[in-house]
Design an enzyme around this catalytic site. Structure first.
Site, PDB file in Angstrom:
ATOM      1  N   LYS A  18       0.708 -48.513  -7.126  1.00  0.00           N
ATOM      2  CA  LYS A  18       2.123 -48.319  -6.798  1.00  0.00           C
ATOM      3  C   LYS A  18       2.216 -47.804  -5.362  1.00  0.00           C
ATOM      4  O   LYS A  18       1.559 -46.821  -4.998  1.00  0.00           O
ATOM      5  CB  LYS A  18       2.719 -47.302  -7.774  1.00  0.00           C
ATOM      6  CG  LYS A  18       4.199 -47.440  -8.015  1.00  0.00           C
ATOM      7  CD  LYS A  18       4.604 -46.527  -9.176  1.00  0.00           C
ATOM      8  CE  LYS A  18       6.059 -46.646  -9.523  1.00  0.00           C
ATOM      9  NZ  LYS A  18       6.455 -45.617 -10.509  1.00  0.00           N
ATOM     10  N   LEU A  19       3.021 -48.491  -4.579  1.00  0.00           N
ATOM     11  CA  LEU A  19       3.157 -48.157  -3.162  1.00  0.00           C
ATOM     12  C   LEU A  19       4.626 -47.954  -2.823  1.00  0.00           C
ATOM     13  O   LEU A  19       5.481 -48.686  -3.335  1.00  0.00           O
ATOM     14  CB  LEU A  19       2.643 -49.314  -2.295  1.00  0.00           C
ATOM     15  CG  LEU A  19       1.175 -49.723  -2.446  1.00  0.00           C
ATOM     16  CD1 LEU A  19       0.933 -51.042  -1.725  1.00  0.00           C
ATOM     17  CD2 LEU A  19       0.282 -48.634  -1.864  1.00  0.00           C
TER      18      LEU A  19
END
Ligand code: G3P
Length: 217
Positions: free
Chosen positions: A83-84
């Protein structure tokens, strides 16, 4: 529509996974903190409970360190989804990681143009936050409608993952729009199955059945 649960509580995840209705899990640093457990250990354990994607968020904000952290996280299990945050560095890291075959969930999306960028960066999932939009006086579902329209216009394959879901009506609206995935806290997942008329009807059926004096089997 895929159902992910938004929590790092392994007991809740295991209970919901056992229903066969759970397609994945999303976590974030706040949920990891709430779990009171070490990040890598809890993500690894969750990945063993569900077969589907498990989003685990990096905390670096620059490209190089995002990739360094992502490399540690993606080695935990095959179903890890990195997750960015939706920043330029996050999008650059997204392009690099997805080109290497790693799933990426681009998070903290609050506009349709941000979602367009994430799709162009090859994101596996885009996470628009509907509840936080509602909190500040906008209709979060308008954002989902816009993203659906844009992605369909260009046949983007990035999946719309409706996040920051607070109640069953968010799930209803997201499904009507055609969002690919929604992620909700365990309590909202359970609330989806509840209806007072179901409870009342069941109570009546059981009371009438008891009067028959019969048993099944
Ligand atoms: O995991 C991201 C998102 O679902 C967070 O939700 O309720 O903290 O806005 P919330």
């Amino acid at each position: 529509m895929k159902f992910f649960v938004d929590t790092a509580d392994v007991a809740d995840i295991a209970e919901l996974a056992a229903t066969g209705l759970l397609d994945g899990v999303t976590t974030n640093p706040s949920l990891i903190h709430k779990s009171g457990r070490p990040f890598l250990a809890v993500v690894k354990e969750i990945c063993g409970i569900v077969d589907g994607p498990v989003s685990a968020e990096v905390v670096a904000t620059d490209y190089e360190n995002m990739l360094r952290e992502a490399d540690i996280v993606r080695k935990l299990a095959d179903n890890v989804c990195v997750k960015l945050p939706l920043t330029m560095d996050g999008l650059k890291a997204c392009r690099k990681l997805t080109s290497e075959g790693t799933m990426v969930n681009v998070t903290l999306c609050f506009s349709a143009t941000q979602a367009l960028l994430a799709a162009k960066a090859g994101a596996t999932f885009i996470s628009p936050f509907v509840g936080r939009h509602d909190d500040v006086g906008f209709n979060g579902m308008d954002l989902i409608e816009d993203i659906r329209l844009i992605y369909d216009n260009y046949d983007f394959t990035t999946e719309i993952l409706v996040a920051s879901v607070r109640h069953p009506v968010h799930v209803l609206e997201a499904a009507k729009i055609g969002a690919d995935v929604m992620t909700a806290p365990p309590a909202v997942m359970r609330a989806l199955a509840k209806h007072p008329l179901t409870d009342r009807g069941l109570e009546q059926f059981l009371a009438d059945w008891a009067k028959t004096g019969e048993t099944i089997g």
